[in-house]
Design a protein around this motif. Structure first.
Motif: not given
Ligand SMILES: O=c1[nH]cnc2c1ncn2[C@@H]1O[C@H](COP(=O)(O)OP(=O)(O)O)[C@@H](O)[C@H]1O
Length: 221
Positions: A101, A81-82, A157, A186-188, A78-79, A127, A72, A46, A129, A16
């Motif tokens: 976080e 979230g998770g 993290e 992702g699409n951040a 990124g933003f 997926l 990260r 996020h 988002l 992912l």
């Molecule tokens: O800032 C963001 N914006 C959009 N998508 C994101 C962002 N950060 C992570 N993702 C996507 O969201 C999913 C979860 O990633 P993340 O690392 O945030 O989760 P986790 O902290 O639960 O492991 C992944 O598919 C990642 O590509």
């Protein structure tokens, strides 16, 4: 070479988190559609936290706004979230992740359904988002920044919260154009640009100019 190069507990999520390819286009869908018809997909949430900022940086560049993103552990921007856990409510997930976080004080700054900004779907990754936007005052923003260093995930993290530079310096590249040349997860990057436009922080013409600056910077490397 193995296709899964994230050893340890991160391995389950590696597929992912791979950098997006053009085939991984995200399409905007309603929150309702995502949570009903697409319930069986993976869901992640996020949040963008921001404040209006009318200060002038370096006695010249209007700051426009303070927008929080983060560096990260994988080196991507990124933003906070998770992933939404199985059976977990999306807002509960985004609040849980923001507490872990960035150490967000949920008594004061809880993210609610009213903060939902957009949901986007990758059919390729199955997926959804979900993206939330929360406006605070500049004073509150400072307070949220201060709490980041004490967050449980800080240093593991998350390597640190950052502010997005929203100005462009004299060479047409430094500032936001160079920032947008970072690697985004992702699409951040798309979420950031959409928010700048929809929140009225930047006009379409300004964004186009910035993106040209990003391309100019990349081709200068
Ligand atoms: O800032 C963001 N914006 C959009 N998508 C994101 C962002 N950060 C992570 N993702 C996507 O969201 C999913 C979860 O990633 P993340 O690392 O945030 O989760 P986790 O902290 O639960 O492991 C992944 O598919 C990642 O590509």
């Amino acid at each position: 070479m193995s296709t899964n190069d994230w050893p340890g507990i991160l391995g389950d999520f590696e597929h992912l988190g791979r950098p997006d390819q053009p085939s991984h286009q995200y399409k905007e869908e309603s929150y309702e559609h995502c949570t009903t018809a697409l319930e069986s997909y993976h869901h992640a949430a996020h949040a963008l936290i921001y404040a209006d900022d009318d200060s002038i940086k370096f006695k010249f560049y209007p700051a426009r706004a303070a927008i929080m993103m983060q560096m990260r552990c994988d080196g991507y921007v990124g933003f906070p979230g998770g992933m939404v856990d199985d059976g977990e409510n999306i807002e509960a997930a985004v609040n849980r992740e923001l507490r872990e976080e960035i150490g967000l004080n949920l008594k004061k700054y809880e993210i609610t359904k009213e903060d939902h900004f957009m949901s986007q779907v990758s059919e390729f990754k199955k997926l959804c988002l979900h993206f939330y936007v929360k406006k605070v005052t500049l004073e509150e923003f400072f307070e949220i920044e201060m709490d980041c260093l004490r967050a449980p995930d800080h240093g593991t993290e998350v390597m640190g919260a950052l502010r997005v530079p929203l100005y462009t310096m004299g060479d047409g590249m430094r500032g936001l154009p160079v920032f947008l040349a970072n690697q985004f997860i992702g699409n951040a990057r798309q979420q950031l640009i959409t928010a700048l436009l929809k929140l009225g922080i930047m006009t379409e013409d300004e964004v186009i100019k910035v993106l040209k600056g990003t391309e100019m910077f990349k081709s200068s490397l």
